[in-house]
Design an enzyme around this catalytic site. Sequence first.
Site, PDB file in Angstrom:
ATOM      1  N   CYS A 178       0.835  -1.202   0.000  1.00  0.00           N
ATOM      2  CA  CYS A 178       0.000   0.000   0.000  1.00  0.00           C
ATOM      3  C   CYS A 178       0.872   1.256   0.000  1.00  0.00           C
ATOM      4  CB  CYS A 178      -0.946  -0.010   1.196  1.00  0.00           C
ATOM      5  SG  CYS A 178      -0.114  -0.119   2.804  1.00  0.00           S
ATOM      6  N   THR A 179       2.009   1.186   0.697  1.00  0.00           N
ATOM      7  CA  THR A 179       2.940   2.323   0.698  1.00  0.00           C
ATOM      8  C   THR A 179       3.538   2.527  -0.678  1.00  0.00           C
ATOM      9  OG1 THR A 179       3.490   1.991   3.030  1.00  0.00           O
ATOM     10  CG2 THR A 179       5.060   3.246   1.702  1.00  0.00           C
TER      11      THR A 179
END
Length: 416
Positions: A178-179
């Site tokens: 997600c980062t």
Amino acid sequence: MRDDLQEYARLLVIGAGGLGCELLKDLALSGFKNLEVIDMDRIEVTNLNRQFLFRLEDVGKPKAEVAAKRVMERVSGVNIVPHFCRIEDKEIDFYKDFSIIVLGLDSVEARSYINAVACGFLEYDSDDNPLEETVKTDGRWVGLKASRGHARVIMPGSTPCFECTIWLFPPQVKFPLCTLAETPRTAAHCIEYAHLIKWDEVHSGKTFDPDDPEHMKWVYTEAVKRAELFGIQGVTYSLTQGVVKNIIPAIASTNAIISAACTLETLKLASGCSKTLSNYLTYNGMEGLHIKVTEFVRDKDCLVCGPGVLIELDTSVTLQKFIDMLEEHPKLLLSKASVRHQTMNLYMQAPPVLEEMTRSNLGLPLFELMGKVSKDIVLVTGTTSKDDKKTSCLRKLCLVFKGQDAVIDMDMAVGA
């Protein structure tokens, strides 16, 4: 002593980068005259600041060939044979011809492979003790965190092998997807986005090869675009290689110090002039100078330097069935396996000419192919998956044949 080194000692240096350049120079100046070197990489501009055997006009040429040429030009009487290829491209018997194997690698996977090769040459007596004449010395070292490094001597069956102390190497840093996809904050995030996410989106079904320069350049280009989009600085080609291949950079002085330590140990092993290192030297040049020697203990349950993974089979099991079992077993998970017994290739996946020559063995009982011995060692090479990454590996298996109607489950049992 120099005459003895020249006549009897055959050394293989694996890697012609920062450490490899220093090693070839140090070994040649120490009196070793019969050297060979393997490296699969070509010279890049970023190598020139610490790999002193290379010049600007050498960019794009194979490292092994240029390094060998430069050392032979400067040190009279030395003969260095270069090999521009992957270590896996060589037959196992190629490594058997050397008295000492010296490593200057930055890849944990490559070191594990050579470790398994060296341990695979061990032969054992009836009590599962290694026969001294089959021990191949495998010295290794690597620069860590620029100004830190270590040197070690590995004598398979006697000292801890690389796999015995694999816990010394920290796991590769992983970033949440997600980062990478939504909130990248560093250059490494941009590189991993291009490597782990963008590559699959654009090249669906095509496996990324970190050793392919074109693949690496593609990741670098995409990482630069990603960094510009989020206003992030610092994406370089060398950093891209480091992040993707988990390479830890080293500086020239660290390479020189660690190479000197390893050359000294090689000289002691070859000449017997002094007691060898026991068995792990660490160097820290972060603040002042600190050198320490630690003696690690061999893991008696090691699957690599022990007598081998014990597998009990029925005498009717064919070679094809055995290969299928290796792929299905949850503790081995070896796919595309090639099998070798003593000096005979029972089945080889590649090159195509060897595959065709050994294909007829697949339908024959393994018991007969191995000369109807009740117990013996086979070497198996193939690919395995770890952390969603496929790597080459070599495993030593101790096969025991029993005249039973069914195949006994493959249990892991390693003798001390």
